[in-house]
Write a protein that holds these residues in place. Structure first.
Motif, mmCIF file in Angstrom:
data_model
loop_
_atom_site.group_PDB
_atom_site.id
_atom_site.type_symbol
_atom_site.label_atom_id
_atom_site.label_comp_id
_atom_site.label_asym_id
_atom_site.label_seq_id
_atom_site.Cartn_x
_atom_site.Cartn_y
_atom_site.Cartn_z
ATOM 1 N N GLY A 170 0.802 -1.211 0.000
ATOM 2 C CA GLY A 170 0.000 0.000 0.000
ATOM 3 C C GLY A 170 0.836 1.263 0.000
ATOM 4 N N PRO A 171 0.168 2.420 0.027
ATOM 5 C CA PRO A 171 0.860 3.708 -0.013
ATOM 6 C C PRO A 171 1.684 3.963 1.239
ATOM 7 C CG PRO A 171 -1.483 4.004 0.398
ATOM 8 C CD PRO A 171 -1.298 2.564 0.070
ATOM 9 N N MET A 172 2.734 4.747 1.076
ATOM 10 C CA MET A 172 3.698 4.947 2.159
ATOM 11 C C MET A 172 4.257 6.371 2.116
ATOM 12 S SD MET A 172 6.744 2.708 0.374
ATOM 13 C CE MET A 172 5.513 1.621 -0.391
ATOM 14 N N PRO A 173 4.847 6.840 3.216
ATOM 15 C CA PRO A 173 5.572 8.118 3.157
ATOM 16 C C PRO A 173 6.707 8.015 2.134
ATOM 17 C CG PRO A 173 5.278 7.400 5.431
ATOM 18 C CD PRO A 173 4.873 6.253 4.564
ATOM 19 N N GLU A 174 7.062 9.148 1.554
ATOM 20 C CA GLU A 174 8.056 9.128 0.481
ATOM 21 C C GLU A 174 9.401 8.555 0.929
ATOM 22 O OE1 GLU A 174 4.749 10.926 -1.134
ATOM 23 O OE2 GLU A 174 5.682 11.356 0.811
ATOM 24 N N TYR A 175 9.814 8.836 2.162
ATOM 25 C CA TYR A 175 11.093 8.296 2.627
ATOM 26 C C TYR A 175 11.076 6.772 2.638
ATOM 27 C CZ TYR A 175 9.268 6.852 7.187
ATOM 28 O OH TYR A 175 8.572 6.207 8.177
ATOM 29 N N ALA A 176 9.903 6.183 2.877
ATOM 30 C CA ALA A 176 9.803 4.727 2.977
ATOM 31 C C ALA A 176 9.940 4.053 1.618
ATOM 32 C CB ALA A 176 8.482 4.338 3.626
ATOM 33 N N GLN A 177 9.727 4.791 0.550
ATOM 34 C CA GLN A 177 9.944 4.198 -0.774
ATOM 35 C C GLN A 177 11.394 3.740 -0.928
ATOM 36 O OE1 GLN A 177 8.283 7.632 -3.034
ATOM 37 N NE2 GLN A 177 7.014 6.111 -4.074
ATOM 38 N N LYS A 196 1.761 -14.490 -11.429
ATOM 39 C CA LYS A 196 1.390 -14.195 -10.051
ATOM 40 C C LYS A 196 0.738 -12.812 -9.987
ATOM 41 C CE LYS A 196 2.925 -17.944 -8.053
ATOM 42 N NZ LYS A 196 2.023 -18.897 -7.376
ATOM 43 N N VAL A 197 -0.165 -12.640 -9.030
ATOM 44 C CA VAL A 197 -0.899 -11.391 -8.901
ATOM 45 C C VAL A 197 -0.124 -10.435 -7.996
ATOM 46 C CG1 VAL A 197 -3.059 -10.312 -8.181
ATOM 47 C CG2 VAL A 197 -3.092 -12.595 -9.223
ATOM 48 N N PHE A 198 0.123 -9.237 -8.492
ATOM 49 C CA PHE A 198 0.731 -8.164 -7.709
ATOM 50 C C PHE A 198 -0.235 -6.983 -7.738
ATOM 51 C CE2 PHE A 198 4.319 -10.726 -8.848
ATOM 52 C CZ PHE A 198 5.283 -10.523 -7.871
ATOM 53 N N LEU A 199 -0.558 -6.435 -6.568
ATOM 54 C CA LEU A 199 -1.420 -5.254 -6.485
ATOM 55 C C LEU A 199 -0.749 -4.231 -5.584
ATOM 56 C CD1 LEU A 199 -4.061 -3.704 -6.995
ATOM 57 C CD2 LEU A 199 -5.038 -4.908 -5.016
ATOM 58 N N PHE A 200 -0.514 -3.035 -6.130
ATOM 59 C CA PHE A 200 0.123 -1.956 -5.384
ATOM 60 C C PHE A 200 -0.727 -0.704 -5.522
ATOM 61 C CE2 PHE A 200 3.496 -4.771 -6.965
ATOM 62 C CZ PHE A 200 3.987 -5.223 -5.755
ATOM 63 N N THR A 201 -1.097 -0.106 -4.387
ATOM 64 C CA THR A 201 -1.963 1.071 -4.411
ATOM 65 C C THR A 201 -1.221 2.300 -3.909
ATOM 66 O OG1 THR A 201 -2.829 0.525 -2.202
ATOM 67 C CG2 THR A 201 -4.059 -0.295 -4.102
ATOM 68 N N GLY A 202 -1.752 3.486 -4.269
ATOM 69 C CA GLY A 202 -1.081 4.724 -3.906
ATOM 70 C C GLY A 202 0.268 4.826 -4.592
ATOM 71 N N ASN A 203 1.260 5.363 -3.902
ATOM 72 C CA ASN A 203 2.581 5.553 -4.518
ATOM 73 C C ASN A 203 3.453 4.298 -4.499
ATOM 74 O OD1 ASN A 203 3.216 5.432 -1.816
ATOM 75 N ND2 ASN A 203 4.267 7.415 -1.725
ATOM 76 N N ALA A 204 2.917 3.180 -4.020
ATOM 77 C CA ALA A 204 3.735 1.965 -3.903
ATOM 78 C C ALA A 204 4.263 1.489 -5.248
ATOM 79 C CB ALA A 204 2.929 0.851 -3.227
#
Length: 246
Positions: free
Chosen positions: A64-71, A93-101
């Motif tokens: 899921g989405p995260m603070p920019e530093y965590a990227q 395989k299924v990959f799902l990433f939301t927000g900035n992930a």
């Protein structure tokens, strides 16, 4: 008596990738899997753990989405594993990433000062981050014939994704220059979107699509009648031409 199939979902770095309540995407999906007569196992992988997808048999990976530093913290863990990630995407395989992930799976992220963070290069395209210009909007789009609605709140936008790898066709966003922009990334069963919500609760039809990718022949959503009612009511609102999308 046959054994009930278990679908294993790995959640990457929930201690930082947890903004906007988006971990409820997985909670709702797992609950719906159980309501469809199967078992769901959720594996929470921290930044200090070796991801289960490296050696284990997982059906889906979510972040899921995260603070920019965590990227950059996430990149430290995933960069040595990019060949394995590409292998799993090729295997369906299924990959799902939301927000900035999903940004960290592109080519690079451009910071405010013009410097770049090298990313995994799984898809063509890059993100541009502007920390003094948060973008908030409602969203209306299309996935094939499926209507998609959602919400955005982000400091960055993705550019130069090839047309064949775009996830949603944008119908409307709040900024006029963005109404023709497409949304997200879609390569095989790799899905990345800026939509928040949590998105899978807001768009129950798309949740059924994900369940289909996981091999569930007759997907049944938790609180399906209520979820569809809320979706239909939001659609009426989002289709109103006088609606302010800010």
């Amino acid at each position: 008596m046959s054994e009930t199939r278990t679908i294993r979902i790995e959640v990457l770095f929930p201690e930082v990738a947890c903004l906007y309540g988006d971990l409820f995407n997985v909670k709702y999906l797992a609950s719906s899997i159980k309501d469809s007569g199967l078992e769901a196992e959720v594996i929470n992988t921290s930044l200090k753990d070796t991801p289960a997808f490296v050696s284990g048999d997982v059906d889906m990976v979510y972040m899921g989405p995260m603070p920019e530093y965590a990227q950059e913290l996430a990149l430290e863990v995933l960069m040595p594993l990019k060949e394995r990630i590409a292998e799993l995407i090729d295997a369906g395989k299924v990959f799902l990433f939301t927000g900035n992930a999903f940004e960290i799976f592109g080519e690079y992220i451009e910071r405010d000062d013009g410097s770049r963070i090298d990313c995994l290069g799984i898809y063509e395209g890059h993100a541009v981050r502007r920390m003094m210009k948060r973008y908030n909007s409602l969203y209306l789009g299309k996935f094939g014939e499926m209507d998609i609605i959602g919400f955005k709140s982000q400091f960055s936008k993705t550019y130069d994704v090839p047309a064949e790898n775009v996830l949603f066709k944008t119908v409307r966003e709040c900024e006029p220059e963005d109404t023709a922009r497409d949304e997200g990334v879609h390569i095989g069963n790799f899905i990345g979107t800026y939509l928040l919500g949590p998105f899978l609760i807001v768009c129950p039809n798309f949740t059924k699509y994900i369940m289909g990718l996981l091999g569930i022949d007759a997907p049944r959503l938790t609180y399906e009648e209520e979820a569809m009612y809320c979706y239909d009511e939001r659609m009426k609102d989002f289709l109103d031409p006088t609606k302010d999308f800010h």
